[in-house]
Scaffold this active site. Sequence first.
Site, PDB file in Angstrom:
ATOM      1  N   TYR A  78       0.839  -1.198   0.000  1.00 12.27           N
ATOM      2  CA  TYR A  78       0.000   0.000   0.000  1.00 12.27           C
ATOM      3  C   TYR A  78       0.877   1.253   0.000  1.00 12.27           C
ATOM      4  O   TYR A  78       1.999   1.240   0.516  1.00 12.27           O
ATOM      5  CB  TYR A  78      -0.856   0.049   1.262  1.00 12.27           C
ATOM      6  CG  TYR A  78      -2.150  -0.710   1.219  1.00 12.27           C
ATOM      7  CD1 TYR A  78      -3.080  -0.504   0.210  1.00 12.27           C
ATOM      8  CD2 TYR A  78      -2.477  -1.602   2.233  1.00 12.27           C
ATOM      9  CE1 TYR A  78      -4.291  -1.179   0.203  1.00 12.27           C
ATOM     10  CE2 TYR A  78      -3.688  -2.285   2.239  1.00 12.27           C
ATOM     11  CZ  TYR A  78      -4.594  -2.063   1.220  1.00 12.27           C
ATOM     12  OH  TYR A  78      -5.788  -2.725   1.214  1.00 12.27           O
ATOM     13  N   GLU A 124      -5.954  -0.565   8.099  1.00 10.08           N
ATOM     14  CA  GLU A 124      -5.852  -0.338   9.540  1.00 10.08           C
ATOM     15  C   GLU A 124      -4.829   0.764   9.843  1.00 10.08           C
ATOM     16  O   GLU A 124      -4.142   0.737  10.854  1.00 10.08           O
ATOM     17  CB  GLU A 124      -5.514  -1.622  10.310  1.00 10.08           C
ATOM     18  CG  GLU A 124      -6.626  -2.629  10.362  1.00 10.08           C
ATOM     19  CD  GLU A 124      -6.860  -3.326   9.032  1.00 10.08           C
ATOM     20  OE1 GLU A 124      -7.944  -3.129   8.451  1.00 10.08           O
ATOM     21  OE2 GLU A 124      -5.965  -4.055   8.568  1.00 10.08           O
ATOM     22  N   ASN A 182      -9.538   1.480  -3.076  1.00 11.89           N
ATOM     23  CA  ASN A 182      -9.496   0.213  -2.342  1.00 11.89           C
ATOM     24  C   ASN A 182     -10.845  -0.062  -1.695  1.00 11.89           C
ATOM     25  O   ASN A 182     -11.362   0.786  -0.957  1.00 11.89           O
ATOM     26  CB  ASN A 182      -8.424   0.249  -1.254  1.00 11.89           C
ATOM     27  CG  ASN A 182      -8.279  -1.086  -0.544  1.00 11.89           C
ATOM     28  OD1 ASN A 182      -7.999  -2.093  -1.178  1.00 11.89           O
ATOM     29  ND2 ASN A 182      -8.485  -1.091   0.754  1.00 11.89           N
ATOM     30  N   GLU A 183     -11.408  -1.214  -1.998  1.00 12.66           N
ATOM     31  CA  GLU A 183     -12.683  -1.641  -1.402  1.00 12.66           C
ATOM     32  C   GLU A 183     -13.719  -0.519  -1.450  1.00 12.66           C
ATOM     33  O   GLU A 183     -14.439  -0.274  -0.479  1.00 12.66           O
ATOM     34  CB  GLU A 183     -12.456  -2.137   0.037  1.00 12.66           C
ATOM     35  CG  GLU A 183     -11.600  -3.405   0.095  1.00 12.66           C
ATOM     36  CD  GLU A 183     -11.400  -3.934   1.509  1.00 12.66           C
ATOM     37  OE1 GLU A 183     -11.427  -3.123   2.458  1.00 12.66           O
ATOM     38  OE2 GLU A 183     -11.228  -5.144   1.654  1.00 12.66           O
ATOM     39  N   GLU A 263      -6.745 -10.174  -1.383  1.00 14.53           N
ATOM     40  CA  GLU A 263      -6.493 -10.214   0.061  1.00 14.53           C
ATOM     41  C   GLU A 263      -6.996 -11.544   0.601  1.00 14.53           C
ATOM     42  O   GLU A 263      -8.171 -11.665   0.966  1.00 14.53           O
ATOM     43  CB  GLU A 263      -7.190  -9.057   0.798  1.00 14.53           C
ATOM     44  CG  GLU A 263      -6.606  -7.698   0.546  1.00 14.53           C
ATOM     45  CD  GLU A 263      -7.233  -6.624   1.426  1.00 14.53           C
ATOM     46  OE1 GLU A 263      -7.987  -6.972   2.374  1.00 14.53           O
ATOM     47  OE2 GLU A 263      -6.990  -5.436   1.165  1.00 14.53           O
ATOM     48  N   TYR A 328      -0.669  -9.362  13.123  1.00 15.93           N
ATOM     49  CA  TYR A 328      -1.664  -9.950  12.226  1.00 15.93           C
ATOM     50  C   TYR A 328      -1.656 -11.482  12.223  1.00 15.93           C
ATOM     51  O   TYR A 328      -2.328 -12.100  11.428  1.00 15.93           O
ATOM     52  CB  TYR A 328      -1.438  -9.437  10.793  1.00 15.93           C
ATOM     53  CG  TYR A 328      -2.721  -9.283  10.000  1.00 15.93           C
ATOM     54  CD1 TYR A 328      -3.494  -8.141  10.115  1.00 15.93           C
ATOM     55  CD2 TYR A 328      -3.165 -10.277   9.145  1.00 15.93           C
ATOM     56  CE1 TYR A 328      -4.660  -7.987   9.384  1.00 15.93           C
ATOM     57  CE2 TYR A 328      -4.344 -10.143   8.417  1.00 15.93           C
ATOM     58  CZ  TYR A 328      -5.085  -8.991   8.549  1.00 15.93           C
ATOM     59  OH  TYR A 328      -6.243  -8.841   7.844  1.00 15.93           O
TER      60      TYR A 328
END
Length: 646
Positions: A78, A124, A182-183, A263, A328
């Site tokens: 990203y 996030e 994104n999304e 993802e 994560y």
Amino acid sequence: MTRYFGVLLVLFACGQIDSLEAPARTFAIDYEHNCFRKDGMQFRYISGSIHYSRIPRFYWKDRLVKMKMAGLDAIYTYVPWNFHEQKPGVYNFSGDHDIVSFLQLANEIGLLVILRAGPYICAEWDMGGLPAWLLAKKSIVLRSSDPDYLQAVDSWMGVFLPKIKPLLYQNGGPIITVQVENEFGSYYTCDYNYLRHLLKLFRYYLGNDVVLFTTDGSGLPYVKCGSIQGLYTTVDFGPGTNVTAAFLVQRYSEPKGPLINSEFYTGWLDHWGSPHSVVSTDRVVNTLTEILAHGANVNMYMFIGGTNFGYWNGANTPYAPQPTSYDYDAPLSEAGDLTDKYFAIRDVIKKIYFQYKQIPEGPVPPTTPKFAYGEINLEKVNSVLEALDVLAPYGSIKSAYPLTFDEIKQYFGFVLYRTKLPETYSDPALLTTFINGIRDRAYVAVNGVTQGILERDKVMSINITGIEGSQLDLLVESMGRVNFGRFNNDFKGLLTNVTIKGRTLANWTMYPLDIDTAVINGLLSKTSGLNTCNFTAPTFYKGELIIPSGIPDLPQDTFIKFTGWAKGQIWINGFNLGRYWPARGPQVTLYVPVHILTTQANNITVLELEGSPCDTGKCVVEFVDKPILNKNPGRFVEEFTFDNRE
């Protein structure tokens, strides 16, 4: 070979070929055969996500080589806009922010790159990567065709995209595809004109040859709002998903072309106050195997999570900020350690690729060593109130009523709000923020004496006492801006008026605090004279870590543990490691990368906000060699829906 080269020379001399240049590098979608074509050959990738903004530059190569040795073809990364343009028109592409060097390093190691260029990324990350200064106009509609928003996007992309154009695959670089937004299908605006604008913008700077794509959740409503012609549609989903059904959603938008899960979740995110997320290796391996059996391209999110150093963590709604660690439960740990999940995934890749590709030969770089330096004594230096002159070097701002962080151009950290009590309150009087106006926590004091804590969505009022004219202070902390969903226009500070017994307080003085500069420049020192602050007030503590002599290969990575401490921020040698909050958990230790340590004395500065152990017990922090990320073990993220972030 000599004969072949001689033939080329003859053809060149006869004018039958134009030059002796190498064949053009190409990367494209073959719709007829449902695949990518790389230099004309059928191609698919197995990739892993790594965020250069969450990993110190010192460790970029170590992490990338480990990903290469796992058998990955590519990395996804990203681009957080706010990481590079924290103030309008002021750009940072040096040091840990040097994305060009990061991409060049990936290329040297032999990894292709799928670049997730934004402008919004989620991840996030604070405000999903959008700069908080966009909120200067309160009515701005983010991620839409709002002219004010588009003007800022155009300006940023006009700086950034030309930097990456030479790194596109057809130009000799590693970037094979570029994600736009994104999304977006998860966002309420569903603004196709916005996506068309971005498509035109990216084409203008990057040309017509690069593959541009979108990513959305594997549900039809997401794909319908997140896709337009000209941007190739991909989906994302986690372990346990019905893989066939998920890819049918992609096929709704893209009847032909390569199947892609952009993802595939190897773990999941954490929030303060919830258990550390864990996804079993078996579950990851089983679904990964099924995805690959479909002939699909897949990106594992995350392959290494890294760390939200400083103030960079995001938050979800209802308001739940993420911790400093972005481990994560990924195949490589926050500190780059090799895990069982890493080797299990490597074995899957070996089995899938054995017919036409080999896992790179040679040893996998080992887990970096860690060292437990032990307990370090700290001493109280001064409180925030005592150090106000050095913490607010640019002075104060006065207003009849409170201004937000964004109105006074303080985009991270802390602001001290100060006024006076309008009358005497001998009996406890209710101090309240109108309609839940605290963003996100306020440490309340009267004449320096702690009264309590206000917290967004949780504690909207407290009782206080004090005499008329007493100094009322609210030290307000931003805990990270919302990164996902419709509420990422997340203003900070006091958003509404403050009342006491129903009476609105006025005549505020606001001090934007520049704590990082004060720490870096060593401006915090023990207050001379009478020190009146109690140990529950927001207070600075300092100490020194001396690296032991006579032990080879020191310094090494370590983790810092805050036994008895409540909540705060820590700096080592001026580097802002991030927030600690063991009182709430699940994260107990913070990762300390070796590059910030020296063989000399290492300066430790702690800002404890709620109450240290120093008045009743040992005033120490402890350096240990193992992380503690789950204060409340035993619960697994399999209970979650993988895109349940709202």
